[in-house]
Design a protein around this motif. Sequence first.
Motif, PDB file in Angstrom:
ATOM      1  N   UNK A 100       0.841  -1.195   0.000  1.00 45.65           N
ATOM      2  CA  UNK A 100       0.000   0.000   0.000  1.00 45.65           C
ATOM      3  C   UNK A 100       0.873   1.241   0.000  1.00 45.65           C
ATOM      4  N   UNK A 101       0.245   2.360  -0.270  1.00 41.14           N
ATOM      5  CA  UNK A 101       0.962   3.642  -0.292  1.00 41.14           C
ATOM      6  C   UNK A 101       0.935   4.241   1.112  1.00 41.14           C
ATOM      7  N   UNK A 102       1.887   3.784   1.952  1.00 41.55           N
ATOM      8  CA  UNK A 102       1.911   4.224   3.346  1.00 41.55           C
ATOM      9  C   UNK A 102       3.335   4.578   3.752  1.00 41.55           C
ATOM     10  N   UNK A 103       3.740   5.843   3.623  1.00 39.38           N
ATOM     11  CA  UNK A 103       5.088   6.242   4.031  1.00 39.38           C
ATOM     12  C   UNK A 103       5.382   5.971   5.503  1.00 39.38           C
ATOM     13  N   UNK A 104       4.390   6.151   6.365  1.00 39.35           N
ATOM     14  CA  UNK A 104       4.621   5.914   7.789  1.00 39.35           C
ATOM     15  C   UNK A 104       4.916   4.446   8.059  1.00 39.35           C
ATOM     16  N   UNK A 105       4.169   3.541   7.404  1.00 42.01           N
ATOM     17  CA  UNK A 105       4.424   2.104   7.574  1.00 42.01           C
ATOM     18  C   UNK A 105       5.805   1.734   7.048  1.00 42.01           C
TER      19      UNK A 105
END
Length: 262
Positions: A100-105
């Motif tokens: 997914x598009x999740x910079x924090x993850x």
Amino acid sequence: MKVTLTNRRKWLLGAGAALLLTATPSFAIFGIGDIVFDPTSYASLVSQLTTLQTQYNMLKNNITHFSVKQQWQTTLHALENVNVANMFGETAGMSIALNSNSPSASTTAWKTATVTMNGSAPSYLAGQSLGNARMSQLAMIETADSVSPECLTAVGQYRAARSENATANSSLLSQQFDGGDSTNSEVQQLNLLNASEAQRLSEMQSQGTLHACLASQMTVANMERRNAAVEDMNTAVFVQQQRSANDTSAANESNTWKTYLP
């Protein structure tokens, strides 16, 4: 009297010939004066009919559809989600980052999966000079910590976009290979081509992000290899210097070499 008749006939023949020479292309058919045939108009009409026939054939060819398009059809490959093993929490957030598009993850997963630097490292590194082995190693670590989470995000964004665009891609592919009349007009086919070009541009942009990520990773890998090569070279130079400054023969074995490398 004969001479007069002969002259009159000559005048009549001459006038008739002159009349024929000056007559227009129009002439009566079957002696009926109100039906006139004009060869010039007929030739123009034939030319117009020929032009209309050519235009009709062109339009007919434009709207004629292909009935066997499936011979060009290829399969759209979908990316499967990555499921990273997480036995003790060492890869927490990695599956989310890669799908997914999740910079924090991505940032959390990278920090969790990599070795944590000693808390006393800043004090130790503060006394080091730029360009030595430890500072170069620190630069490599900091660069890797910067680009690697971004690469995880890029991979996850690409996978997510492929899944989101799967329906649109499949719909376009289905219409492109449809043999019906509703999708085979010239305008409809041009619209499909434009949509296909737009999808290809989007795919190229997404892959461009991945290529930039690969280039970043290669930079970090090259930095590590270069630093390792330089350290080996520096070690060789240091050993040679110590051997030149300290006699290593058995006669001087009582001397203690305190500047050896660990």
